[in-house]
Design a protein around this motif. Structure first.
Motif, short mmCIF file in Angstrom:
data_model
loop_
_atom_site.label_atom_id
_atom_site.label_comp_id
_atom_site.label_asym_id
_atom_site.label_seq_id
_atom_site.Cartn_x
_atom_site.Cartn_y
_atom_site.Cartn_z
N LYS A 1 0.86 -1.19 0.00
CA LYS A 1 0.00 0.00 0.00
C LYS A 1 0.89 1.24 0.00
CE LYS A 1 -4.02 -1.61 2.56
NZ LYS A 1 -4.48 -1.68 3.94
N THR A 2 0.27 2.39 -0.28
CA THR A 2 1.05 3.64 -0.14
C THR A 2 1.30 3.87 1.35
OG1 THR A 2 -0.98 4.92 0.03
CG2 THR A 2 0.01 4.77 -2.16
N LEU A 3 2.26 4.69 1.67
CA LEU A 3 2.51 5.06 3.06
C LEU A 3 1.32 5.87 3.57
CD1 LEU A 3 6.22 6.18 2.62
CD2 LEU A 3 5.42 4.23 3.98
N PRO A 4 1.05 5.88 4.88
CA PRO A 4 -0.08 6.67 5.37
C PRO A 4 0.09 8.14 5.02
CG PRO A 4 0.99 5.44 7.17
CD PRO A 4 1.79 5.19 5.94
N GLY A 5 -1.00 8.75 4.52
CA GLY A 5 -0.95 10.18 4.19
C GLY A 5 -0.39 10.47 2.81
N PHE A 6 -0.05 9.41 2.06
CA PHE A 6 0.43 9.58 0.67
C PHE A 6 -0.64 9.00 -0.25
CE2 PHE A 6 4.14 10.27 3.06
CZ PHE A 6 5.03 10.97 2.27
N ARG A 7 -0.71 9.52 -1.48
CA ARG A 7 -1.79 9.12 -2.38
C ARG A 7 -1.27 8.61 -3.72
NH1 ARG A 7 -4.67 14.88 -2.48
NH2 ARG A 7 -2.48 15.42 -2.26
N ASP A 8 -1.92 7.56 -4.23
CA ASP A 8 -1.78 7.23 -5.65
C ASP A 8 -2.78 8.10 -6.39
OD1 ASP A 8 0.07 5.14 -5.38
OD2 ASP A 8 -1.51 3.68 -4.96
N LEU A 9 -2.35 8.76 -7.43
CA LEU A 9 -3.30 9.55 -8.21
C LEU A 9 -3.63 8.79 -9.49
CD1 LEU A 9 -2.03 13.24 -7.86
CD2 LEU A 9 -3.78 12.07 -6.55
N GLN B 1 -2.65 11.78 10.14
CA GLN B 1 -3.53 11.83 8.97
C GLN B 1 -4.99 11.98 9.40
OE1 GLN B 1 -3.40 8.36 6.52
NE2 GLN B 1 -4.86 9.20 5.08
N GLN B 2 -5.70 12.92 8.80
CA GLN B 2 -7.13 13.09 9.06
C GLN B 2 -7.75 13.74 7.84
OE1 GLN B 2 -7.78 16.44 11.85
NE2 GLN B 2 -5.61 16.33 12.20
N ARG B 3 -9.07 13.95 7.91
CA ARG B 3 -9.78 14.48 6.75
C ARG B 3 -9.18 15.82 6.32
NH1 ARG B 3 -15.50 16.57 6.75
NH2 ARG B 3 -15.97 16.60 4.54
N GLY B 4 -8.73 15.89 5.08
CA GLY B 4 -8.17 17.15 4.58
C GLY B 4 -6.72 17.38 4.99
N ARG B 5 -6.15 16.45 5.75
CA ARG B 5 -4.74 16.61 6.15
C ARG B 5 -3.97 15.36 5.76
NH1 ARG B 5 -5.53 20.99 6.21
NH2 ARG B 5 -4.96 22.64 7.63
N LEU B 6 -2.94 15.55 4.96
CA LEU B 6 -2.16 14.44 4.45
C LEU B 6 -0.69 14.66 4.76
CD1 LEU B 6 -3.97 14.43 1.02
CD2 LEU B 6 -4.18 12.63 2.75
N ARG B 7 0.12 13.69 4.40
CA ARG B 7 1.56 13.88 4.63
C ARG B 7 2.25 14.38 3.36
NH1 ARG B 7 2.55 8.85 8.86
NH2 ARG B 7 1.49 9.94 10.56
N GLU B 8 1.64 14.10 2.22
CA GLU B 8 2.11 14.72 0.97
C GLU B 8 0.90 15.41 0.35
OE1 GLU B 8 4.44 13.42 -3.10
OE2 GLU B 8 2.79 12.21 -2.42
N PHE B 9 1.00 16.68 0.05
CA PHE B 9 -0.14 17.41 -0.52
C PHE B 9 0.37 18.45 -1.51
CE2 PHE B 9 0.49 21.27 2.05
CZ PHE B 9 1.26 20.77 3.11
N LEU B 10 -0.58 18.91 -2.34
CA LEU B 10 -0.24 19.96 -3.31
C LEU B 10 -0.65 21.29 -2.71
CD1 LEU B 10 0.86 20.01 -6.26
CD2 LEU B 10 -1.49 20.40 -6.97
N GLN B 11 0.24 22.25 -2.79
CA GLN B 11 -0.08 23.57 -2.23
C GLN B 11 0.08 24.64 -3.30
OE1 GLN B 11 2.37 25.55 0.76
NE2 GLN B 11 0.77 25.27 2.30
N PHE B 12 -0.84 25.60 -3.26
CA PHE B 12 -0.77 26.75 -4.15
C PHE B 12 -0.40 27.95 -3.28
CE2 PHE B 12 -3.63 30.23 -6.02
CZ PHE B 12 -2.74 30.56 -7.02
N ASN B 13 0.67 28.63 -3.63
CA ASN B 13 1.11 29.80 -2.87
C ASN B 13 1.13 31.04 -3.76
OD1 ASN B 13 2.54 29.33 0.01
ND2 ASN B 13 2.59 27.46 -1.22
N CYS B 14 0.62 32.15 -3.23
CA CYS B 14 0.72 33.43 -3.93
C CYS B 14 1.37 34.41 -2.98
CB CYS B 14 -0.66 33.98 -4.26
SG CYS B 14 -1.41 33.14 -5.62
N ASP B 15 2.39 35.09 -3.40
CA ASP B 15 3.07 36.03 -2.51
C ASP B 15 3.41 37.32 -3.25
OD1 ASP B 15 3.85 33.12 -1.42
OD2 ASP B 15 3.85 34.56 0.24
N LEU B 16 3.22 38.43 -2.55
CA LEU B 16 3.51 39.74 -3.12
C LEU B 16 4.60 40.37 -2.26
CD1 LEU B 16 0.72 42.15 -4.31
CD2 LEU B 16 2.78 43.02 -3.26
#
Ligand code: HAM
Length: 419
Positions: free
Chosen positions: A2-10, A111-126
């Protein structure tokens, strides 16, 4: 395995959802004049330890010693990387700098709903502008972004605060500014912690919990007035709520801080950000002293939220069905013409059509079934009539016979082939 906890197969259907998210992220950033950058996913651990991220995130680092004996960490967030990059080359860019990033981050979280160990993040900075106009620009971008997913003020709100109000509060109670970070971390966790635990952690500061609750309830944050007026002028005031209870768990924030959250359900924050005017100077030992403000959004909570809100779900589904994998399917009705079909397939692909055909002999009915399941709008039947071929419009089975040499032009002009 299986994948590691908090990691996803896409799987492809999961990746299509990611494309939907990241496409709208990029479009929103583009509308505000932000340009994309990226940095490495593996950094020296020092980048996060040296006065930078601080707080809970340090305990969540994926950290190890590499083969060159360096202490390294997978990035838990992108802001320190961005700060290092901008500090190194900021003279080459006109100010303010508006940069965004879509990238993978790693946090060893429970690991919980909406919280993973690998995730995609979008950052905007000015960066390079210390005024509330810059704060308003990034908050407005965040609101616009969430609206582009079909979410409205009935679905989400942005809690806004200013750390300077807390610094004044601490000064009033005789707490040294060096201890502010530790204190604010406790306030940040307060909502999720048992009262006894909060009281125990607060004891060294000598400020009773009731006094803190009173301060939060007092509500007004004068430092936010110009930002609120700016959002009002844009017609976005209804999306934000001043709330002293938001302090954020990262150590580098210096002024305005904010968090977007869903009004229903029990989801974690959708997005978080704020002003960090000293991070670049700290990282560059004072050589690049640029103020900055920005936010990060993760994919996981947003995907959960889209599933819960019908208007958002239907927008997503429209996108997911709008680009089928294949536009044209070549039906090879006569195996003797396979070589001709291959030539035609390459020609049409060369012209940009997404096209598939059976790799070996198959019954014609099965080939039509495949064409439909792949979402093709047209089937081109190649049989004993070659050089003539038959084009079938699969939606209503209308068909037309034409010479294969005229096919490319006919398809290009065909109104039915929209995607
Ligand atoms: P953050 O609040 O730690 O801020 O994260 C921002 C967002 O990233 C969260 O609201 C959440 O959507 C997502 N996120 C964080 N951790 C996880 C996780 N374990 N699993 C899934 N999603 C997660 C920052 O990271 C700041 N660097 C944002 C920033 C940019 N501040 C200024 N500029």
């Amino acid at each position: 395995m299986k994948t590691l906890p908090g990691f996803r197969d896409l799987f492809p259907e999961d990746f299509a959802r990611r494309r939907y998210l990241s496409g709208l992220w990029r479009e929103a950033a583009g509308r505000y004049g932000f340009v994309e950058f990226d940095g490495p996913t593996l950094e020296s651990s020092e980048l996060y330890r040296k006065k930078n991220s601080g707080g809970e995130i340090l305990g969540q680092l994926y950290e190890f010693t590499d083969k060159g004996d360096r202490s390294v960490a997978l990035r838990p967030e992108v802001t320190p990387t961005l700060a290092r990059m901008v500090a190194a080359k900021h003279r080459e860019y006109p100010k303010p700098i508006r940069w965004f990033n879509v990238g993978t981050c790693f946090r060893y979280e429970r690991q919980q709903r909406g919280r993973l160990r690998e995730f995609l993040q979008f950052n905007c900075d000015l960066l390079g502008d210390a005024t509330p106009a810059a704060d308003a620009e990034v908050v407005a971008l965040l609101i616009d972004l969430l609206r582009s997913f079909g979410l409205g003020s009935e679905h989400f709100a942005i809690r806004l605060s200013d750390r300077s109000a807390w610094h004044d509060f601490l000064a009033l109670h005789g707490v040294e500014s060096a201890c502010a970070g530790e204190f604010l971390n406790i306030v940040d966790k307060m909502e999720k912690m048992p009262v006894e635990k909060t009281e125990e952690l607060l004891a060294p500061f000598g400020i009773p919990l009731a006094t803190i609750h009173q301060f939060i309830a007092s509500g007004r944050i004068p430092a936010l007035d110009p930002l609120l007026a700016d959002l009002e002028a844009r017609g976005l005031r209804e999306f934000v709520r001043p709330d002293l209870g938001v302090v954020r768990g990262l150590a580098y924030y210096t002024g305005v801080v904010f968090e977007a959250f869903a009004l229903q359900g029990n989801l974690r924050a959708i997005a978080g950000g704020g002003r960090y005017d000293r991070l670049l100077a700290d990282l560059s030992d004072g050589s690049a002293d640029l103020p900055a403000v920005g936010f990060g959004v993760g994919d996981a909570v947003l995907l959960e939220l889209i599933n819960e809100i019908p208007a958002a779900k239907s927008l997503e589904e429209k996108f997911l069905t709008s680009v089928p994998p294949v536009q044209i399917y070549l039906v090879i009705a006569d195996e003797k013409q396979r070589a001709k079909a291959l030539g035609l397939a390459q020609q049409l692909r060369g012209e940009g059509w997404r096209l598939a055909y059976p790799l070996g002999p198959e019954k014609v009915g099965k080939q039509f079934g495949t064409a439909e399941s792949l979402g093709a709008s047209h089937a081109v039947v190649i049989g004993s009539e070659w050089p003539s071929v038959t084009v079938k419009y699969l939606a209503d089975r209308m068909e037309q016979e034409l010479d294969h040499s005229a096919l490319a032009v006919w398809l290009a002009e065909s109104k039915a082939l929209t995607s």
